[in-house]
Design a protein around this motif. Structure first.
Motif, PDB file in Angstrom:
ATOM      1  N   LEU A   8       0.811  -1.217   0.000  1.00  0.00           N
ATOM      2  CA  LEU A   8       0.000   0.000   0.000  1.00  0.00           C
ATOM      3  C   LEU A   8       0.845   1.268   0.000  1.00  0.00           C
ATOM      4  CD1 LEU A   8      -2.845  -1.083   2.451  1.00  0.00           C
ATOM      5  CD2 LEU A   8      -2.989  -0.830  -0.035  1.00  0.00           C
ATOM      6  N   ARG A   9       2.037   1.229   0.588  1.00  0.00           N
ATOM      7  CA  ARG A   9       2.903   2.420   0.616  1.00  0.00           C
ATOM      8  C   ARG A   9       3.548   2.685  -0.743  1.00  0.00           C
ATOM      9  NH1 ARG A   9       4.456   0.997   6.039  1.00  0.00           N
ATOM     10  NH2 ARG A   9       3.609   2.572   7.424  1.00  0.00           N
ATOM     11  N   GLN A  10       3.901   1.622  -1.432  1.00  0.00           N
ATOM     12  CA  GLN A  10       4.546   1.756  -2.742  1.00  0.00           C
ATOM     13  C   GLN A  10       3.797   0.880  -3.742  1.00  0.00           C
ATOM     14  OE1 GLN A  10       8.553   0.568  -1.643  1.00  0.00           O
ATOM     15  NE2 GLN A  10       9.155   2.721  -1.596  1.00  0.00           N
ATOM     16  N   PRO A  11       2.566   1.259  -4.066  1.00  0.00           N
ATOM     17  CA  PRO A  11       1.728   0.376  -4.881  1.00  0.00           C
ATOM     18  C   PRO A  11       2.282   0.102  -6.275  1.00  0.00           C
ATOM     19  CG  PRO A  11       0.711   2.533  -4.633  1.00  0.00           C
ATOM     20  CD  PRO A  11       1.883   2.503  -3.712  1.00  0.00           C
ATOM     21  N   MET A  12       2.795   1.100  -6.930  1.00  0.00           N
ATOM     22  CA  MET A  12       3.267   0.895  -8.297  1.00  0.00           C
ATOM     23  C   MET A  12       4.582   0.122  -8.331  1.00  0.00           C
ATOM     24  SD  MET A  12       0.665   2.109  -9.672  1.00  0.00           S
ATOM     25  CE  MET A  12       1.056   2.053 -11.391  1.00  0.00           C
ATOM     26  N   GLN A  13       5.452   0.372  -7.357  1.00  0.00           N
ATOM     27  CA  GLN A  13       6.688  -0.403  -7.293  1.00  0.00           C
ATOM     28  C   GLN A  13       6.394  -1.861  -6.966  1.00  0.00           C
ATOM     29  OE1 GLN A  13      10.099   1.625  -5.272  1.00  0.00           O
ATOM     30  NE2 GLN A  13       8.648   3.340  -5.126  1.00  0.00           N
ATOM     31  N   PHE A  33     -11.768   4.237  -3.672  1.00  0.00           N
ATOM     32  CA  PHE A  33     -10.977   5.351  -4.174  1.00  0.00           C
ATOM     33  C   PHE A  33      -9.580   4.902  -4.585  1.00  0.00           C
ATOM     34  CE2 PHE A  33      -7.953   8.821  -3.488  1.00  0.00           C
ATOM     35  CZ  PHE A  33      -8.447   9.746  -4.395  1.00  0.00           C
ATOM     36  N   HIS A  34      -8.891   4.214  -3.667  1.00  0.00           N
ATOM     37  CA  HIS A  34      -7.513   3.805  -3.953  1.00  0.00           C
ATOM     38  C   HIS A  34      -7.434   2.777  -5.077  1.00  0.00           C
ATOM     39  CE1 HIS A  34      -5.131   6.054  -1.080  1.00  0.00           C
ATOM     40  NE2 HIS A  34      -6.192   5.997  -0.300  1.00  0.00           N
ATOM     41  N   SER A  35      -8.358   1.846  -5.125  1.00  0.00           N
ATOM     42  CA  SER A  35      -8.320   0.870  -6.216  1.00  0.00           C
ATOM     43  C   SER A  35      -8.586   1.568  -7.540  1.00  0.00           C
ATOM     44  CB  SER A  35      -9.316  -0.265  -5.979  1.00  0.00           C
ATOM     45  OG  SER A  35     -10.637   0.217  -5.959  1.00  0.00           O
ATOM     46  N   LEU A  37      -6.394   3.331 -12.551  1.00  0.00           N
ATOM     47  CA  LEU A  37      -6.154   4.427 -13.484  1.00  0.00           C
ATOM     48  C   LEU A  37      -4.662   4.553 -13.795  1.00  0.00           C
ATOM     49  CD1 LEU A  37      -7.457   7.384 -14.569  1.00  0.00           C
ATOM     50  CD2 LEU A  37      -5.957   8.113 -12.713  1.00  0.00           C
ATOM     51  N   LEU A  38      -3.838   4.516 -12.750  1.00  0.00           N
ATOM     52  CA  LEU A  38      -2.398   4.641 -12.946  1.00  0.00           C
ATOM     53  C   LEU A  38      -1.819   3.471 -13.735  1.00  0.00           C
ATOM     54  CD1 LEU A  38      -1.294   6.040  -9.472  1.00  0.00           C
ATOM     55  CD2 LEU A  38      -1.135   7.212 -11.675  1.00  0.00           C
ATOM     56  N   VAL A  39      -2.260   2.260 -13.433  1.00  0.00           N
ATOM     57  CA  VAL A  39      -1.772   1.088 -14.174  1.00  0.00           C
ATOM     58  C   VAL A  39      -2.148   1.219 -15.647  1.00  0.00           C
ATOM     59  CG1 VAL A  39      -2.050  -1.406 -14.495  1.00  0.00           C
ATOM     60  CG2 VAL A  39      -1.698  -0.487 -12.202  1.00  0.00           C
ATOM     61  N   HIS A  64      -0.429   2.484 -21.227  1.00  0.00           N
ATOM     62  CA  HIS A  64      -0.577   3.254 -22.474  1.00  0.00           C
ATOM     63  C   HIS A  64       0.622   4.155 -22.758  1.00  0.00           C
ATOM     64  CE1 HIS A  64      -4.542   2.005 -23.730  1.00  0.00           C
ATOM     65  NE2 HIS A  64      -4.936   2.062 -22.472  1.00  0.00           N
ATOM     66  N   HIS A  65       1.458   4.414 -21.763  1.00  0.00           N
ATOM     67  CA  HIS A  65       2.657   5.235 -21.930  1.00  0.00           C
ATOM     68  C   HIS A  65       3.926   4.416 -21.704  1.00  0.00           C
ATOM     69  CE1 HIS A  65      -0.545   8.179 -21.293  1.00  0.00           C
ATOM     70  NE2 HIS A  65       0.197   8.967 -22.051  1.00  0.00           N
TER      71      HIS A  65
END
Length: 189
Positions: free
Chosen positions: A84-89, A149-151, A156-158, A163-164
């Motif tokens: 949860l602290r570093q979700p994308m990593q 909200f967080h999910s 959205l970020l994933v 896409h980028h």
């Protein structure tokens, strides 16, 4: 009697593995979208009869859920607070070079897949937040709202990151974007 049980378990495991591998193969094929994949296609690819499929899975969504859970084992075994602290990593560690990365890349235009994936992520977050709540963590807003909200933000970020992909944005940068979008006090309080 126990030997028969083990044989049955091996057959079940083998069938589920064949179906999972067939779905993964289809999901990674260029231009093949999850929304268009049929149970018959999965069964043909796995060389498993359709009735056998339904003995193991309710539908292709149940198979996808089982497949994602299998692919995300390492992620699901990480410390909840670290995830949860570093979700994308955390996500990047299991995506990088994995069949999951190819699958998600290939399915990025499939709205049905993206919707399912978002709901799947939401369920993981729900379990994570409930675990923190059970450990005595206090939240400044209803847990269900924080989960949704967080999910949504993570999803959205994933999707944005996928896409980028060509821009070589790091997981650390994505976590910075995450904290710019959310109130980190909700998680780090």
């Amino acid at each position: 009697m126990k030997i028969i049980g083990k044989i049955t378990d091996l057959r079940v495991a083998r069938t589920q593995k064949l179906l999972t591998m067939a779905l993964l193969t289809l999901l990674c094929e260029q231009g093949q979208l999850f929304s268009n994949i049929t149970v018959n296609e999965i069964c043909d690819k796995a060389m498993v009869h359709r009735t056998t499929f339904y003995k193991h899975f309710e539908d292709k969504f149940a198979l996808l859920s089982s497949t994602l859970t299998s692919l995300l084992q390492d992620y699901l075994q990480m410390n909840v607070e670290d995830r949860l602290r570093q979700p994308m990593q955390s996500i990047a560690t299991i995506l990088s070079g994995n069949v999951l990365e190819r699958m998600v890349q290939n399915q990025k235009k499939d709205e049905g897949f993206k919707h399912f994936f978002r709901k799947y992520i939401e369920e993981i977050f729900k379990q994570d937040f409930m675990e923190l709540k059970n450990r005595g963590k206090q939240f400044s807003l209803p847990v269900e709202l924080a989960v949704e909200f967080h999910s949504g933000v993570i999803s959205l970020l994933v999707n944005w990151w996928i896409h980028h992909f060509e821009e070589n944005i790091t997981a650390e940068q994505m976590d910075e974007y995450y904290y710019l979008l959310v109130n980190e006090k909700i998680l780090l309080k």
